[in-house]
Design an enzyme around this catalytic site. Structure first.
Site, PDB file in Angstrom:
ATOM      1  N   LYS A  38       0.845  -1.202   0.000  1.00  0.00           N
ATOM      2  CA  LYS A  38       0.000   0.000   0.000  1.00  0.00           C
ATOM      3  C   LYS A  38       0.883   1.256   0.000  1.00  0.00           C
ATOM      4  CE  LYS A  38      -0.377  -0.197   5.050  1.00  0.00           C
ATOM      5  NZ  LYS A  38      -1.251  -0.606   6.173  1.00  0.00           N
ATOM      6  N   ARG A 134     -10.169   0.440  16.009  1.00  0.00           N
ATOM      7  CA  ARG A 134     -10.104   1.317  14.845  1.00  0.00           C
ATOM      8  C   ARG A 134     -11.179   0.804  13.884  1.00  0.00           C
ATOM      9  NH1 ARG A 134      -4.497   1.695  11.575  1.00  0.00           N
ATOM     10  NH2 ARG A 134      -5.194  -0.427  11.139  1.00  0.00           N
ATOM     11  N   TYR A 258      17.881  28.587   7.829  1.00  0.00           N
ATOM     12  CA  TYR A 258      16.705  29.184   8.464  1.00  0.00           C
ATOM     13  C   TYR A 258      16.795  29.104   9.982  1.00  0.00           C
ATOM     14  CZ  TYR A 258      14.170  29.183   4.008  1.00  0.00           C
ATOM     15  OH  TYR A 258      13.749  29.407   2.729  1.00  0.00           O
ATOM     16  N   MET A 306      13.268  23.277   2.304  1.00  0.00           N
ATOM     17  CA  MET A 306      12.403  22.517   1.394  1.00  0.00           C
ATOM     18  C   MET A 306      13.209  21.717   0.373  1.00  0.00           C
ATOM     19  SD  MET A 306       9.198  23.833  -0.935  1.00  0.00           S
ATOM     20  CE  MET A 306       8.229  24.470   0.408  1.00  0.00           C
TER      21      MET A 306
HETATM   22  C1  LIG Z   1      -0.455  -1.637   6.835  1.00  0.00           C
HETATM   23  C2  LIG Z   1      -1.005  -2.893   7.377  1.00  0.00           C
HETATM   24  C3  LIG Z   1      -0.177  -3.993   7.601  1.00  0.00           C
HETATM   25  C4  LIG Z   1       1.337  -3.930   7.454  1.00  0.00           C
HETATM   26  O1  LIG Z   1       1.878  -3.428   8.641  1.00  0.00           O
HETATM   27  P1  LIG Z   1       3.458  -3.326   8.890  1.00  0.00           P
HETATM   28  O2  LIG Z   1       3.589  -2.906  10.291  1.00  0.00           O
HETATM   29  O3  LIG Z   1       3.960  -2.319   7.918  1.00  0.00           O
HETATM   30  O4  LIG Z   1       4.020  -4.666   8.622  1.00  0.00           O
HETATM   31  C5  LIG Z   1      -0.765  -5.172   8.019  1.00  0.00           C
HETATM   32  N1  LIG Z   1      -2.098  -5.251   8.232  1.00  0.00           N
HETATM   33  C6  LIG Z   1      -2.919  -4.202   8.059  1.00  0.00           C
HETATM   34  C7  LIG Z   1      -4.370  -4.349   8.324  1.00  0.00           C
HETATM   35  C8  LIG Z   1      -2.404  -2.984   7.636  1.00  0.00           C
HETATM   36  O5  LIG Z   1      -3.219  -1.941   7.478  1.00  0.00           O
END
Ligand SMILES: *Cc1c(COP(=O)(O)O)cnc(C)c1O
Length: 361
Positions: A38, A134, A258, A306
């Site tokens: 992702k 969540r 800065y 930046m």
């Molecule tokens: C992003 C995600 C993972 C991966 O988590 P990592 O800590 O990066 O290994 C696994 N399960 C779910 C539901 C996630 O949203």
């Protein structure tokens, strides 16, 4: 061309995937791992990473259908799981058409599946809220949701799933509580399970199940704040690098950049590097954050801007305009930058943008 770039070591990616996969399954091993790609593979380029893993990966996981379809369009044929599930019932037809798997984490999604006949069965990962609060089905409703899905002819496999809130804290009791909640809520329901993200896979052997969902560890960065033996064999995948584009010779007492966050204490050679927070380098990295200059240890000085940042070249008399600077990767562990930057390893990697990605195979 601006010299800022991120080298992506696809061999290291495969090495880390194999490591993750070897940890999957029960005590006898033999489990499978969805490579989580992702957010553009945590900044590493999802299409190139998925292609590099496809020959051996059991499948992939992304957040949403947009990310999944980008992989399908690039020719990735392996299973792809939607970790946030579908956002409206109208996505179900596409999910089936493209052979995707979907998480079901809310009662409305169960109802949507009941109301939407599909031409082929869809595999679902039914997510339990075991304590992270969540997303996920409440424990009291889980069995009912499972049975309603099981009764649908257009639902294929149902994988029981949950997610840990604090698996990156090796001494935290919460992970054990979540495990017990999962065991209680799913007791007697047949089918495979999936619990582990990277920190759970590395640090909580008792949580291993048929399927794991490693993300961060694939990219070679430890999810733990402290050194952890299980993470020692990971190989960094991204090397973020650029070059010195200007050098200043400053007497003692001169401010740099800065806010004058760094003031020279003695005559100092300062190198200006083409890399800034718009490239993803953390803006709040402190003075002294490690870098590597022409392969030797060096340090950041002054506030990151930046498009540029500044490094101390006083101990690097041979360095000058054109010298190579590594911000993190093979020589500078990303975790050391994280520890000095008010950020997390996750955000550090996901923030990388504008730099060119060069995949090395
Ligand atoms: C992003 C995600 C993972 C991966 O988590 P990592 O800590 O990066 O290994 C696994 N399960 C779910 C539901 C996630 O949203």
């Amino acid at each position: 061309m601006r010299p800022a770039r991120a080298l992506i070591d696809l061999d290291a990616l495969r090495h880390n995937y194999r490591l993750a996969r070897a940890l999957c399954g029960g005590h006898g091993g033999g489990g499978r791992a969805l490579a989580v790609v992702k957010a553009d593979a945590y900044g590493h380029g999802a299409v190139r990473c998925a292609a590099a893993l496809e020959a051996e990966a059991d499948g992939f996981a992304v957040a949403c259908i947009e990310e999944a379809l980008a992989l399908r369009e690039a020719g990735i044929r392996a299973p792809i799981l939607l970790l946030e599930g579908f956002f409206e019932a109208g996505e179900l037809a596409l999910i089936v058409e493209h052979g995707l798997w979907t998480v079901v984490h809310a009662p409305w999604q169960v109802e949507a599946l009941e109301r939407t006949p599909l031409p082929r069965p869809v595999d679902v990962w039914l997510k339990l809220d075991s304590g992270m609060h969540r997303v996920g089905i409440d424990a009291a409703d889980y069995r009912d949701a499972w049975q309603r899905l099981r009764a649908l002819p257009h639902v294929g496999a149902i994988v029981k799933m949950s997610h840990f809130a604090r698996a990156d804290e090796p001494d935290c009791a919460r992970t054990g509580e979540q495990l017990a909640n999962f065991a209680a809520a799913t007791a007697g329901l047949p089918g495979e399970s999936s619990l582990c993200n990277s920190p759970a896979l590395l640090g909580w052997p008792q949580a291993r199940a048929e399927w794991a969902r490693p993300g961060l560890m694939l990219y070679g960065v430890s999810p733990f704040a402290q050194a952890h033996p299980a993470a020692a064999a990971l190989r960094p995948v991204m090397t973020l690098e650029s070059k010195v584009i200007a050098v200043r010779e400053l007497p003692a007492g001169e401010p740099v950049g800065y806010g004058a966050r760094f003031v020279t204490e003695r005559p100092t050679r300062v190198g200006v590097v083409a890399m800034g927070y718009a490239d993803g380098y953390p803006q709040y990295a402190v003075n002294g954050t490690p870098v590597a200059i022409d392969g030797r240890p060096g340090r950041l000085v002054g506030r990151v801007s930046m498009d540029m940042l500044t490094v101390d070249l006083s101990e690097h008399p041979q360095a000058g305009v054109g010298s190579a600077v590594e911000l993190w990767g093979r020589q500078v562990p990303a975790a050391e930058v994280v520890a000095r930057s008010q950020t997390s390893a996750y955000r550090l990697l996901c923030a990388v943008k504008r730099v060119s990605l060069r995949h090395v195979d």
